[in-house]
Each structure stands twice: as structure tokens, then as C-alpha cells.
Scaffold this motif. Structure first.
Motif, PDB file in Angstrom:
ATOM      1  N   HIS A  69       0.834  -1.200   0.000  1.00 23.75           N
ATOM      2  CA  HIS A  69       0.000   0.000   0.000  1.00 23.75           C
ATOM      3  C   HIS A  69       0.871   1.254   0.000  1.00 23.75           C
ATOM      4  CE1 HIS A  69      -3.304   2.716   0.944  1.00 23.75           C
ATOM      5  NE2 HIS A  69      -2.561   3.193   1.924  1.00 23.75           N
ATOM      6  N   ALA A  72       2.461   1.846  -3.336  1.00 24.63           N
ATOM      7  CA  ALA A  72       1.450   2.378  -4.262  1.00 24.63           C
ATOM      8  C   ALA A  72       1.250   3.881  -4.030  1.00 24.63           C
ATOM      9  CB  ALA A  72       0.136   1.626  -4.105  1.00 24.63           C
ATOM     10  N   GLU A  73       1.289   4.306  -2.768  1.00 22.35           N
ATOM     11  CA  GLU A  73       1.159   5.727  -2.472  1.00 22.35           C
ATOM     12  C   GLU A  73       2.349   6.520  -3.006  1.00 22.35           C
ATOM     13  OE1 GLU A  73       0.282   6.166   1.728  1.00 22.35           O
ATOM     14  OE2 GLU A  73      -1.873   6.000   1.323  1.00 22.35           O
ATOM     15  N   HIS A  75       3.786   5.922  -5.757  1.00 21.89           N
ATOM     16  CA  HIS A  75       3.475   6.108  -7.177  1.00 21.89           C
ATOM     17  C   HIS A  75       2.432   7.212  -7.371  1.00 21.89           C
ATOM     18  CE1 HIS A  75       5.998   2.852  -8.567  1.00 21.89           C
ATOM     19  NE2 HIS A  75       5.495   2.089  -7.626  1.00 21.89           N
ATOM     20  N   ARG A  76       1.479   7.314  -6.471  1.00 22.94           N
ATOM     21  CA  ARG A  76       0.487   8.397  -6.548  1.00 22.94           C
ATOM     22  C   ARG A  76       1.157   9.755  -6.342  1.00 22.94           C
ATOM     23  NH1 ARG A  76      -3.717   6.691  -2.404  1.00 22.94           N
ATOM     24  NH2 ARG A  76      -4.336   8.875  -2.566  1.00 22.94           N
ATOM     25  N   LYS A  79       2.949  10.685  -9.523  1.00 23.30           N
ATOM     26  CA  LYS A  79       2.016  11.170 -10.547  1.00 23.30           C
ATOM     27  C   LYS A  79       1.623  12.620 -10.287  1.00 23.30           C
ATOM     28  CE  LYS A  79       0.109   6.898 -12.241  1.00 23.30           C
ATOM     29  NZ  LYS A  79      -1.046   6.259 -12.836  1.00 23.30           N
ATOM     30  N   LEU A  80       1.406  12.965  -9.023  1.00 23.61           N
ATOM     31  CA  LEU A  80       1.071  14.354  -8.699  1.00 23.61           C
ATOM     32  C   LEU A  80       2.228  15.288  -9.032  1.00 23.61           C
ATOM     33  CD1 LEU A  80      -0.993  14.351  -5.376  1.00 23.61           C
ATOM     34  CD2 LEU A  80      -1.601  15.432  -7.543  1.00 23.61           C
ATOM     35  N   GLU A  97      -3.269  21.492  -7.221  1.00 22.75           N
ATOM     36  CA  GLU A  97      -2.531  20.226  -7.267  1.00 22.75           C
ATOM     37  C   GLU A  97      -1.462  20.165  -6.175  1.00 22.75           C
ATOM     38  OE1 GLU A  97      -3.478  17.593  -9.140  1.00 22.75           O
ATOM     39  OE2 GLU A  97      -5.110  18.911  -9.758  1.00 22.75           O
ATOM     40  N   LYS A 100      -3.108  19.111  -3.086  1.00 20.50           N
ATOM     41  CA  LYS A 100      -3.372  17.670  -3.135  1.00 20.50           C
ATOM     42  C   LYS A 100      -2.104  16.908  -2.746  1.00 20.50           C
ATOM     43  CE  LYS A 100      -6.916  17.707  -6.740  1.00 20.50           C
ATOM     44  NZ  LYS A 100      -7.216  17.297  -8.139  1.00 20.50           N
ATOM     45  N   LEU A 104      -1.653  14.402   0.421  1.00 21.09           N
ATOM     46  CA  LEU A 104      -1.222  13.017   0.231  1.00 21.09           C
ATOM     47  C   LEU A 104       0.076  12.728   0.984  1.00 21.09           C
ATOM     48  CD1 LEU A 104      -1.588  10.237  -1.011  1.00 21.09           C
ATOM     49  CD2 LEU A 104      -0.573  11.116  -3.129  1.00 21.09           C
ATOM     50  N   HIS A 108       0.312  10.004   3.883  1.00 23.26           N
ATOM     51  CA  HIS A 108       1.261   8.906   3.708  1.00 23.26           C
ATOM     52  C   HIS A 108       2.224   8.799   4.892  1.00 23.26           C
ATOM     53  CE1 HIS A 108       3.980   6.152   1.683  1.00 23.26           C
ATOM     54  NE2 HIS A 108       4.983   7.003   1.870  1.00 23.26           N
TER      55      HIS A 108
END
Length: 149
Positions: A69, A72-73, A75-76, A79-80, A97, A100, A104, A108
């Protein structure tokens, strides 16, 4: 320094940088400098943390799901950062953004510190915690140098 101490130290730096970033305005030198700095920190941290914390934790049933998990965060977050790179610093969308990203990153880091660290502390031996901390710090230094040049 053990792995948890090393990670917490970098987490504190990330919080300061991302919080400072969203306080900047427009197409300023401060925004540019902070964005470049947080980008390097987050990318270096993700690489070093995955190699020297999450890969070892994936070997244990108790920590495998949380480790996946967290990766995966990462990677998020990447992307941001990529989306922010495509936007003009002075656009309203850029700040949306960036906020955001701030949310995140805070989510995280809190999740890691409150959940993953507790489980990791139970499965890793003291000697392994110290060795992973040393390896993590060396990897961070190497990644920062590579990403900054």
C-alpha cells in the motif's frame, strides 16, 4: 541511527518543504526552488525507502499488505509531481494540485509512522533496524546527489 529514526528525520523535512511550498505565490523563485527541492526529496526518499524498508518488510506476512500500500502511495505522489511539472506556476490549478500533494504526503507519512512503523518494529530485529538505517541513509545521499545534478 536505526531505520525508524532515519525515516522520521526525512519525514520531518518533507512536511516542512511541502507545507512551505503551498504558501508560495505565483511564478516565483521561492516556488521554483521549493518545488525542485521537494521533488528531489520525495523521489530520493521513495527509492531509498522502498529498497531499504519496504522490500525487507514484504518478506513478512504481517507487513506485506501495508508495504505494498505504501509503495502504491509513492506512485500516486510521483504522478502528482508529474502533473505539477506540466502546469504553470502562476496558474490556480498549480496550487490546487500542490495542495493535493501536501495532503497526500501528510497522509502517507502519518500512516507510515502510526501503522507501518509499529508492525515493522515487531518483525525486524534490532541489528536489522540499525543496518537498514545505515543503508537507507547511504542510499538517500546517493539519490539526492544523482537527482540534484
Amino acid at each position: 541511527m536505526n531505520i525508524f529514526e532515519a525515516l522520521r528525520e526525512d519525514h520531518d523535512t518533507q512536511r516542512i518543504l511541502v507545507d512551505s511550498l503551498v504558501k508560495t505565490e505565483g511564478d516565483s523563485n521561492a516556488r521554483d526552488m521549493l518545488f525542485k527541492q521537494i521533488k528531489v526529496e520525495l523521489q530520493a526518499h521513495a527509492t531509498a525507502e522502498e529498497r531499504h524498508f519496504y522490500v525487507p518488510l514484504m518478506g513478512y506476512d504481517m507487513t506485506q499488505e501495508k508495504s505494498r500500500h505504501s509503495v502504491a502511495e509513492h506512485h500516486r505522489i510521483d504522478k502528482l509531481i508529474g502533473k505539477l511539472e506540466t502546469l504553470d506556476y502562476s496558474s490556480a490549478a498549480w496550487l490546487v494540485e500542490a495542495k493535493k500533494l501536501q495532503h497526500l504526503v501528510h497522509h502517507h507519512l502519518e500512516e507510515e509512522e502510526q501503522e507501518v512503523f509499529q508492525l515493522g518494529g515487531r518483525v525486524l530485529a534490532e541489528q536489522e533496524k540499525r543496518a537498514l538505517g545505515t543503508d537507507y541513509e547511504a542510499e538517500m545521499e546517493s539519490q539526492r546527489e544523482a537527482l540534484s545534478s
